[in-house]
Structures are given as C-alpha cells and as structure tokens.
Design a protein around this motif. Structure first.
Motif, mmCIF file in Angstrom:
data_model
loop_
_atom_site.group_PDB
_atom_site.id
_atom_site.type_symbol
_atom_site.label_atom_id
_atom_site.label_comp_id
_atom_site.label_asym_id
_atom_site.label_seq_id
_atom_site.Cartn_x
_atom_site.Cartn_y
_atom_site.Cartn_z
ATOM 1 N N GLN A 1 54.740 82.447 32.312
ATOM 2 C CA GLN A 1 54.143 81.121 32.222
ATOM 3 C C GLN A 1 53.442 80.721 33.523
ATOM 4 O OE1 GLN A 1 54.454 79.369 29.102
ATOM 5 N NE2 GLN A 1 55.048 81.504 28.678
ATOM 6 N N ASN A 2 53.625 81.548 34.564
ATOM 7 C CA ASN A 2 53.071 81.231 35.874
ATOM 8 C C ASN A 2 52.168 82.351 36.375
ATOM 9 O OD1 ASN A 2 54.685 78.673 36.691
ATOM 10 N ND2 ASN A 2 56.243 80.111 35.961
ATOM 11 N N SER A 3 51.087 81.967 37.015
ATOM 12 C CA SER A 3 50.174 82.954 37.587
ATOM 13 C C SER A 3 50.807 83.580 38.827
ATOM 14 C CB SER A 3 48.848 82.300 37.975
ATOM 15 O OG SER A 3 48.226 81.722 36.851
ATOM 16 N N PRO A 4 50.555 84.869 39.062
ATOM 17 C CA PRO A 4 51.132 85.507 40.253
ATOM 18 C C PRO A 4 50.534 84.924 41.524
ATOM 19 C CG PRO A 4 49.577 86.977 39.162
ATOM 20 C CD PRO A 4 49.767 85.821 38.240
ATOM 21 N N SER B 1 49.250 84.914 45.560
ATOM 22 C CA SER B 1 48.317 85.810 46.235
ATOM 23 C C SER B 1 49.009 87.019 46.857
ATOM 24 C CB SER B 1 47.551 85.037 47.315
ATOM 25 O OG SER B 1 48.457 84.483 48.267
#
Length: 286
Positions: free
Chosen positions: A6-9, A11
């Motif tokens: 549900q969350n973007s990785p 950086s």
C-alpha cells in the motif's frame, strides 16, 4: 498471502534491502559432530526392538540412552511425524523451534534435536540419512523439516469445516494416553511440534507459504539417531501418505513405518557426549 503493498518504496529501498544478513545463532562453539566417533559406535549394532506404525495411526517407542534408533520406510513412500520426550520427565520434550534456529529448516547427519527450555539439551543426534543426497531442489524444497507443526483436527476444522481424527496430533494424543495412562485431555498437553521425517517441504518463492511435495523416500530409506538420553518417542504415519497431494485425507495412499532400536557395544560408546553440555542455571539474573 500478503496483500499488494500500500506504500511506495522510499528512495533508499534498494540500500535497505541489500543489508547483509547475520546468522542469529552461530553454532561454532558447540561440540562438532564427530562422524568417526559415531561411525565406530554404530559398526556393530544389535537390533533389540521393533515397533510397527500402521497407516494413519501412531505408536510409541522407548530408546535407552546410548542406543541408536531408525525410522524406516518399510513398504513405500510415507511421511512420518516424530515427537520425543525425556522418558523420565514428559515436561522435557523436543523443541523444534530452537532446533530450527540452530540447524536450519531441514535437518540431517550431524544435527541434534534439542529439548525445550529450561533444559535445552540435545535429545538425539542424527547419525545416518539415506536421503542426504537430495539436498535442495529447484523449488527450494528439502527433506526432514522442522518447519511444519503437525496436521491437527483444529486447523482441519478451521480450513475445511470437517472433523478428521486421524490427524497426526490426534494420533499422538491417543498413543501417548495409551502408553502413560493419562486421560486424553492431559496427554494432549504433551503433544508438541514435530520433526517431519521424509517430508519434502519449503516456502514458495512468491508468497513464502509453506509447501509440500511428494517425498523422495522409497522402501528401505531410513533416518537414524543416537539417543543422548532415555527417550520416549511417538511416530505417526501421516494420513497424507507421501504428502504429494493432500495433508490429511482418507484418499491418499498410505503405508506403515517401522522404528528399529539398536544396542551398540559398551566399549564403542566411549567418548560420546550424551547430553554433557553445560546448562543455564535458570537464575535469570536474580
């Protein structure tokens, strides 16, 4: 099965994932397995007892300290679940979780089966394994696992909505009650997680779920142990047969298993450890 993230990785996701793993329990300070010593001890063995375990059932057996015992595929490819207790104290029993932490998900020659806290002693040492050639297959599977807990009627009811009483958990409960005279509900409290003998298992590459596949064991294959203490064992011939299709069912083709207990010459046992490792005092710093 896990949901999609549900969350973007972040950086630095790649950097975090690339951190080097560290083995939790390095065993360099444990006494090494002396294959020559155990090899000499098992050169002249005398069969003193046999126990036959019927398909979809369990049986108990006893092994005195300093004896060897084998679990044998006697009639066809068949998986077995193993429970072990200190024969003089049912409160000390096989601890599959710590055995897994020390020796890995699958065990073979040189690995020890450890007892539960506060004891943490080697109960048995694996001395021969006719399936040691198998190693790891392309699916990440191997044999003789300490991952699975044992098939049981509670999980079967949860997943299938049916009652099934030839699960290994129930087989152990009945066998231990018959051996000790304990009531079924009391015997059940002593049933514990198992060594899955001959079972071929692993974790799927995508979802990391526990999987099984048809056992590579054939008639005549065996797993051999040296008893480091007086043992009471129970072996269940799993209702899944070779566990190639089903875990608990009346449809799987099942075979009996055999337990063989061997006596070695007394002079051949000189130098073998037999639970001589130091134990924690239990003071917990108090």
């Amino acid at each position: 099965m896990k949901l999609s993230p549900q969350n973007s990785p972040p950086s630095d996701a790649a950097e975090r994932r690339s951190i080097r793993p560290v083995v939790c329990y390095p065993i360099d300070n444990l006494p090494a397995f002396d294959s020559a010593l155990y090899g000499r001890a098992r050169q002249e063995l005398t069969l003193i007892h046999e126990v036959f375990v019927q398909p979809r059932d369990a049986a108990t057996f006893e092994v005195p300290s300093g004896h060897f015992f084998r679990i044998v595929c006697s009639d066809g490819s068949q998986v077995g679940d193993l429970n072990l207790w200190n024969a003089n104290d049912l409160g000390e029993r096989f601890f599959s979780g710590k055995t897994r932490a020390l020796h890995g998900t699958h065990v073979s020659v040189g690995d020890r089966l450890w007892s539960n806290l506060p004891h943490l002693r080697p109960m048995a040492t694996i001395t021969q394994d006719t399936l040691d050639w198998y190693g790891w297959d392309g699916d990440g599977g191997s044999v003789h696992d300490v991952i699975g807990t044992r098939c049981d009627p509670y999980t079967n009811k949860l997943l299938n909505g049916t009652d099934y009483h030839h699960c290994c958990h129930s087989n152990f409960t009945r066998a231990l009650a018959a051996k000790t005279g304990l009531a079924l509900d009391e015997a059940e409290k002593h049933v514990h997680d198992v060594l899955n003998v001959f079972m071929c298992t692993g974790f799927t590459a995508d979802t990391h779920q526990y999987f099984m596949k048809a056992s590579p064991a054939r008639t005549g294959d065996y797993l051999e142990f040296f008893a480091e203490m007086d043992l009471l064992g129970a072996l269940s011939a799993c209702p899944g047969g070779d566990c190639g299709t089903s875990h608990s069912s009346e449809e799987a083709r099942c075979f009996p298993l055999r337990v063989e207990v061997y006596k070695a010459k007394a002079e051949a046992l000189a130098g073998l450890p037999m639970s001589a490792l130091p134990a924690y005092s239990g003071s917990h710093g108090v």
